[in-house]
Motif scaffolding. Structure first.
Motif, mmCIF file in Angstrom:
data_model
loop_
_atom_site.group_PDB
_atom_site.id
_atom_site.type_symbol
_atom_site.label_atom_id
_atom_site.label_comp_id
_atom_site.label_asym_id
_atom_site.label_seq_id
_atom_site.Cartn_x
_atom_site.Cartn_y
_atom_site.Cartn_z
ATOM 1 N N LYS A 131 0.829 -1.204 0.000
ATOM 2 C CA LYS A 131 0.000 0.000 0.000
ATOM 3 C C LYS A 131 0.862 1.253 0.000
ATOM 4 O O LYS A 131 0.531 2.233 -0.628
ATOM 5 C CB LYS A 131 -0.927 0.024 1.224
ATOM 6 N N GLN A 132 1.945 1.228 0.744
ATOM 7 C CA GLN A 132 2.880 2.357 0.799
ATOM 8 C C GLN A 132 4.152 1.866 1.460
ATOM 9 O O GLN A 132 4.153 0.825 2.100
ATOM 10 C CB GLN A 132 2.298 3.525 1.582
ATOM 11 N N GLY A 133 5.229 2.625 1.310
ATOM 12 C CA GLY A 133 6.466 2.232 1.968
ATOM 13 C C GLY A 133 7.599 3.177 1.658
ATOM 14 O O GLY A 133 7.519 3.977 0.722
ATOM 15 N N TYR A 189 9.991 1.110 6.283
ATOM 16 C CA TYR A 189 8.604 1.008 6.718
ATOM 17 C C TYR A 189 7.719 0.724 5.515
ATOM 18 O O TYR A 189 8.005 1.169 4.408
ATOM 19 C CB TYR A 189 8.155 2.321 7.375
ATOM 20 N N PHE A 190 6.634 0.011 5.742
ATOM 21 C CA PHE A 190 5.664 -0.222 4.671
ATOM 22 C C PHE A 190 4.353 -0.690 5.272
ATOM 23 O O PHE A 190 4.279 -1.097 6.432
ATOM 24 C CB PHE A 190 6.177 -1.238 3.641
ATOM 25 N N THR A 191 3.323 -0.606 4.480
ATOM 26 C CA THR A 191 2.014 -1.166 4.820
ATOM 27 C C THR A 191 1.636 -2.110 3.696
ATOM 28 O O THR A 191 1.706 -1.742 2.524
ATOM 29 C CB THR A 191 0.949 -0.053 4.968
ATOM 30 N N GLU A 234 -1.035 -5.652 2.631
ATOM 31 C CA GLU A 234 -2.181 -6.491 2.968
ATOM 32 C C GLU A 234 -1.940 -7.906 2.465
ATOM 33 O O GLU A 234 -1.433 -8.104 1.360
ATOM 34 C CB GLU A 234 -3.437 -5.927 2.312
ATOM 35 N N THR A 273 -3.707 -6.703 7.561
ATOM 36 C CA THR A 273 -2.790 -5.664 7.115
ATOM 37 C C THR A 273 -1.570 -5.648 8.014
ATOM 38 O O THR A 273 -1.688 -5.678 9.241
ATOM 39 C CB THR A 273 -3.480 -4.285 7.145
ATOM 40 N N LEU A 274 -0.409 -5.622 7.417
ATOM 41 C CA LEU A 274 0.870 -5.568 8.120
ATOM 42 C C LEU A 274 1.374 -4.135 8.041
ATOM 43 O O LEU A 274 1.511 -3.590 6.945
ATOM 44 C CB LEU A 274 1.869 -6.513 7.448
ATOM 45 N N VAL A 275 1.629 -3.523 9.193
ATOM 46 C CA VAL A 275 2.094 -2.137 9.216
ATOM 47 C C VAL A 275 3.468 -2.102 9.879
ATOM 48 O O VAL A 275 3.607 -2.417 11.060
ATOM 49 C CB VAL A 275 1.114 -1.217 9.978
ATOM 50 N N GLN A 283 6.093 0.496 10.998
ATOM 51 C CA GLN A 283 6.054 1.941 11.243
ATOM 52 C C GLN A 283 6.995 2.302 12.389
ATOM 53 O O GLN A 283 7.351 1.433 13.192
ATOM 54 C CB GLN A 283 4.633 2.367 11.580
ATOM 55 N N HIS A 319 9.404 -2.823 12.102
ATOM 56 C CA HIS A 319 10.146 -2.084 11.078
ATOM 57 C C HIS A 319 11.279 -2.970 10.557
ATOM 58 O O HIS A 319 11.587 -3.993 11.145
ATOM 59 C CB HIS A 319 10.696 -0.761 11.618
#
Length: 143
Positions: free
Chosen positions: A26-28, A43-45, A47, A94-96, A98, A103
């Motif tokens: 999703k982002q990182g 870091y990333f998000t 699913e 979802t894996l976050v 952060q 991290h």
């Protein structure tokens, strides 16, 4: 047309060998190391799009000598970073990764890192599969 049955047969044999990538990014980002430092964080998000649980067991990057999965924990009223052996994700979870939580710790850059470039990060799963992501390099936030 005479090759169509052979093509269908070939696809039938190969399709089970081609697994869908379990994580959808999703982002990182990977942060540029602070001047004079050889360690940074990523870091990333993502699913888990698989229909089964996936277990993340390792990460690597050709841009760094070593990558570890880390987590912040409270130990004796002090926050510490510790390496974790694995992270499990249920289907749809979802894996976050952060700041202050899970991290990536990335050690000893092997290439010149420049703001705006990207680095490849490979994630490895307990079932032996892996997945690559391109994460942009971002500045370390000022405090």
């Amino acid at each position: 047309m005479r090759f169509l049955p052979a093509l269908i047969l070939l696809l039938g044999f190969t399709s089970p060998l081609v697994a869908a990538a379990p994580l959808v990014l999703k982002q990182g980002e990977v942060r540029l190391p602070m001047p004079g430092r050889t360690v940074t964080a990523g870091y990333f998000t993502a699913e888990n799009s698989a229909s089964h649980e996936v277990e993340l067991v390792k990460a690597s990057s050709p841009a760094f000598a070593r990558v570890e999965l880390h987590q912040h924990i409270r130990q004796d009223d002090v926050m510490r970073m510790v390496e974790v052996e694995s992270i499990s994700l249920e289907p749809g979870a979802t894996l976050v990764f952060q700041p202050g939580g899970l991290h990536l710790m990335l050690f000893e850059p092997q290439v010149e890192l420049r703001l705006g470039d990207s680095v490849r990060v490979s994630l490895y799963f307990a079932d032996g599969s892996s997945q690559d992501f391109e994460l942009p390099l971002a500045e370390m936030p000022r405090r």
